[in-house]
Design an enzyme around this catalytic site. Structure first.
Site, mmCIF file in Angstrom:
data_model
loop_
_atom_site.group_PDB
_atom_site.id
_atom_site.type_symbol
_atom_site.label_atom_id
_atom_site.label_comp_id
_atom_site.label_asym_id
_atom_site.label_seq_id
_atom_site.Cartn_x
_atom_site.Cartn_y
_atom_site.Cartn_z
ATOM 1 N N HIS A 15 0.855 -1.194 0.000
ATOM 2 C CA HIS A 15 0.000 0.000 0.000
ATOM 3 C C HIS A 15 0.894 1.248 0.000
ATOM 4 C CE1 HIS A 15 -3.338 2.577 0.546
ATOM 5 N NE2 HIS A 15 -3.702 2.295 1.775
ATOM 6 N N HIS A 72 -2.376 -2.545 -9.575
ATOM 7 C CA HIS A 72 -3.290 -1.862 -8.656
ATOM 8 C C HIS A 72 -4.506 -2.745 -8.447
ATOM 9 C CE1 HIS A 72 -5.820 1.257 -6.880
ATOM 10 N NE2 HIS A 72 -4.681 1.882 -6.639
ATOM 11 N N ASP A 107 2.676 5.402 -7.048
ATOM 12 C CA ASP A 107 3.953 5.346 -6.310
ATOM 13 C C ASP A 107 5.172 5.269 -7.212
ATOM 14 O OD1 ASP A 107 1.991 3.432 -4.226
ATOM 15 O OD2 ASP A 107 2.955 5.275 -3.587
HETATM 16 C C1 SDX Z 1 -1.426 1.941 -3.538
HETATM 17 O O1 SDX Z 1 -6.226 0.741 -3.125
HETATM 18 C C2 SDX Z 1 -5.699 1.850 -3.398
HETATM 19 O O2 SDX Z 1 -6.364 2.744 -3.907
HETATM 20 C C3 SDX Z 1 -4.201 1.976 -3.073
HETATM 21 C C4 SDX Z 1 -3.546 3.257 -3.539
HETATM 22 C C5 SDX Z 1 -4.081 4.454 -2.804
HETATM 23 O O3 SDX Z 1 -3.954 5.583 -3.351
HETATM 24 O O4 SDX Z 1 -4.520 4.313 -1.653
HETATM 25 O O5 SDX Z 1 -3.720 3.448 -4.927
HETATM 26 C C6 SDX Z 1 -2.040 3.244 -3.233
HETATM 27 O O6 SDX Z 1 -1.402 1.105 -2.670
HETATM 28 C C7 SDX Z 1 -0.901 1.687 -4.921
HETATM 29 C C8 SDX Z 1 -0.286 0.247 -5.057
HETATM 30 C C9 SDX Z 1 1.134 0.295 -4.512
HETATM 31 N N1 SDX Z 1 1.699 -1.071 -4.400
HETATM 32 C C10 SDX Z 1 2.675 -1.457 -5.274
HETATM 33 O O7 SDX Z 1 3.093 -0.799 -6.232
HETATM 34 C C11 SDX Z 1 3.244 -2.833 -4.921
HETATM 35 C C12 SDX Z 1 3.412 -3.643 -6.220
HETATM 36 N N2 SDX Z 1 2.077 -3.994 -6.703
HETATM 37 C C13 SDX Z 1 1.539 -5.309 -6.359
HETATM 38 O O8 SDX Z 1 1.830 -5.678 -5.031
HETATM 39 C C14 SDX Z 1 0.077 -5.470 -6.785
HETATM 40 O O9 SDX Z 1 -0.022 -4.989 -8.046
HETATM 41 C C15 SDX Z 1 -1.015 -4.856 -5.942
HETATM 42 C C16 SDX Z 1 -1.010 -5.363 -4.545
HETATM 43 C C17 SDX Z 1 -0.926 -3.384 -5.939
HETATM 44 C C18 SDX Z 1 -2.352 -5.251 -6.594
HETATM 45 O O10 SDX Z 1 -2.391 -6.619 -6.622
HETATM 46 P P1 SDX Z 1 -3.715 -7.327 -7.210
HETATM 47 O O11 SDX Z 1 -4.596 -6.431 -7.997
HETATM 48 O O12 SDX Z 1 -4.305 -8.083 -6.086
HETATM 49 O O13 SDX Z 1 -3.129 -8.213 -8.312
HETATM 50 P P2 SDX Z 1 -2.981 -9.717 -8.106
HETATM 51 O O14 SDX Z 1 -2.195 -9.971 -6.867
HETATM 52 O O15 SDX Z 1 -4.331 -10.340 -8.247
HETATM 53 O O16 SDX Z 1 -2.049 -10.051 -9.334
HETATM 54 C C19 SDX Z 1 -2.611 -10.316 -10.617
HETATM 55 C C20 SDX Z 1 -1.452 -10.902 -11.401
HETATM 56 C C21 SDX Z 1 -0.706 -11.983 -10.618
HETATM 57 O O17 SDX Z 1 -0.113 -12.847 -11.592
HETATM 58 P P3 SDX Z 1 -0.930 -14.237 -11.950
HETATM 59 O O18 SDX Z 1 -1.080 -14.970 -10.635
HETATM 60 O O19 SDX Z 1 -2.247 -13.786 -12.555
HETATM 61 O O20 SDX Z 1 -0.015 -14.941 -12.928
HETATM 62 O O21 SDX Z 1 -0.504 -9.849 -11.662
HETATM 63 C C22 SDX Z 1 0.712 -10.182 -11.012
HETATM 64 C C23 SDX Z 1 0.407 -11.215 -9.950
HETATM 65 O O22 SDX Z 1 1.541 -12.018 -9.692
HETATM 66 N N3 SDX Z 1 1.198 -8.926 -10.443
HETATM 67 C C24 SDX Z 1 2.442 -8.484 -10.569
HETATM 68 C C25 SDX Z 1 2.470 -7.245 -9.928
HETATM 69 N N4 SDX Z 1 1.247 -6.960 -9.419
HETATM 70 C C26 SDX Z 1 0.464 -8.017 -9.740
HETATM 71 N N5 SDX Z 1 3.536 -9.038 -11.160
HETATM 72 C C27 SDX Z 1 4.674 -8.306 -11.106
HETATM 73 N N6 SDX Z 1 4.773 -7.065 -10.500
HETATM 74 C C28 SDX Z 1 3.687 -6.534 -9.914
HETATM 75 N N7 SDX Z 1 3.772 -5.335 -9.318
#
Ligand code: SDX
Length: 388
Positions: free
Chosen positions: A229, A270, A328
């Site tokens: 987050h 996201h 971010d």
């Molecule tokens: C914020 O909610 C909000 O509004 C939050 C926010 C706010 O203003 O309050 O916008 C702020 O928290 C932004 C997000 C910051 N976090 C990051 O940048 C951390 C990196 N991102 C990931 O951890 C991830 O993308 C999440 C947690 C942000 C979202 O995850 P999801 O939507 O639950 O995606 P998922 O876990 O279901 O993944 C879907 C697929 C998976 O692969 P498969 O299993 O389908 O093969 O996408 C992949 C994941 O492995 N994946 C990524 C990835 N994010 C998802 N692969 C590589 N790098 C990534 N960053």
């Protein structure tokens, strides 16, 4: 209907609430605050005007804005006891640990007898916390580097005063670059609110019990701290520094695709946006402006970030999973170039998000309060008798 009912196959979360504050269309990459697109607010408004909008539902008249700004800037001082409390923390403690400690202490120093049912009390608390969080943030920074705290200068704008308290030694004629001030204000504005994200939902759930509002904001800050987050901006910088050179990007992209490797590209993806995060576009422009102003347009971290973004937007793995840069991805580069240490990035995110947290708390308490009670999908044992 702009209510929100979240059903996530991963786990049943019926976080049902109604709100008029922020609307997100994740598929189209749309973010509206009280109906105004985030990119228009970033271009034409500023952080305190957006705070007024979030709290009151309408943009202020020029008289209302002047009065609101003056009121906020008149509440920037913090109690000496809070400064004394801060000095009790280890100098090398993580800034978010100190912030969480100080936010809950605000309940001990201010409004110990707040009437949550009084709009007047709620409005005063909102102004107090918006006003004091930059001062607290700067004090946390000064504590970490062993320097004296700098008294707020209410003759300066909100963002300029923050940079003054962070980087001056108290000189009244200390000059803050207008470009850095504008970029700092834009970072606060872009983080101001984001619907029912994890930290805001935490503030709502905590606040729904009728607890002290500073305690509810503290709960939000504890949720924001996590790397999935608000901790992501710090993690993005760590990742870019670990990549070190554009020649190593492919190695990290491969790691991010490797299911056996928990590594993810920080700043991408996201929970809601499955398109470009509209805030990331504005942040990228601000990043270019700041680095150009500082003569750092060729900064290696910016080169790595832009190359990484290009790869992610072309690579089928990321395209198929709709993994776009989020808010971010570029913010950390701006903060670092302004001179803010990585460890303080999430505190800056909390500073920006505080107006959203307190606006949602106020909105929730402005109608008959029902305590939040998320349900679950029970997957445990069926009923059975104790063995005789
Ligand atoms: C914020 O909610 C909000 O509004 C939050 C926010 C706010 O203003 O309050 O916008 C702020 O928290 C932004 C997000 C910051 N976090 C990051 O940048 C951390 C990196 N991102 C990931 O951890 C991830 O993308 C999440 C947690 C942000 C979202 O995850 P999801 O939507 O639950 O995606 P998922 O876990 O279901 O993944 C879907 C697929 C998976 O692969 P498969 O299993 O389908 O093969 O996408 C992949 C994941 O492995 N994946 C990524 C990835 N994010 C998802 N692969 C590589 N790098 C990534 N960053």
């Amino acid at each position: 209907k702009q209510g929100c009912f979240t059903y996530d196959p991963g786990f049943v979360s019926t976080a049902s609430c109604e709100s008029k504050i922020t609307f997100i269309d994740g598929g189209k990459g749309v973010l509206l605050h009280r109906g105004y697109p985030i990119d228009e607010l970033a271009e034409h408004s500023d952080h305190l005007e957006t705070c007024f909008l979030l709290l009151n539902g309408e943009l202020p008249t020029s008289e209302q804005k002047t009065e609101f700004v003056n009121e906020i800037m008149s509440h920037t001082q913090v109690d000496d006891l809070l400064a004394y409390t801060l000095k009790g923390f280890k100098q090398d403690a993580h800034p978010m640990a100190i912030l969480c400690g100080l936010l809950s202490s605000l309940a001990a120093f201010y409004h110990t007898d707040i009437d949550n049912n009084s709009q007047e009390d709620r409005t005063l608390v909102a102004k107090q916390v918006i006003a004091k969080i930059p001062t607290i943030t700067a004090m946390i920074y000064k504590h970490g580097i062993g320097e004296d705290f700098i008294q707020a200068d209410s003759t300066r704008s909100y963002a300029e005063n923050f940079l003054y308290m962070m980087f001056s030694k108290g000189e009244k004629d200390y000059k803050v670059s207008p470009v850095l001030t504008r970029a700092m204000d834009k970072i606060f504005l872009l983080h101001a609110d984001h619907e029912q994200n994890a930290s805001t939902s935490t503030v709502r759930l905590s606040g729904s019990t009728g607890t002290n509002p500073f305690a509810a904001v503290c709960a939000g800050a504890t949720a924001l701290w996590g790397p999935s987050h608000g901790g992501a901006n710090e993690a993005v910088l760590t990742m870019l520094e670990e990549i070190g050179d554009v020649s190593r990007i492919d190695e990290f992209v491969a790691k991010a695709k490797d299911k056996a490797d928990p590594f993810r590209l920080m700043g991408f993806g996201h929970r809601v946006y499955k398109n470009f995060d509209p805030r990331a576009k504005v942040m990228k422009e601000a990043c270019d402006e700041v680095l150009a102003e500082l003569g750092l347009s060729d900064h290696p971290l910016l080169k790595i970030a832009k190359r990484l973004e290009q790869i992610a937007l072309e690579d089928p793995y990321f395209v198929q999973r709709k993994l776009y840069p989020n808010v971010d991805f570029y913010s950390g580069i701006i903060l670092k170039s302004v001179g803010i240490p990585t460890s303080l990035f999430t505190v800056i995110f909390a500073l920006g998000r505080t107006p959203g947290w307190i606006a949602h708390w106020d909105e929730m308490l402005s109608s008959p309060l029902k305590i939040g009670r998320p349900r679950q999908l029970y997957t445990g044992s069926v009923k059975r008798s104790y063995p005789k």
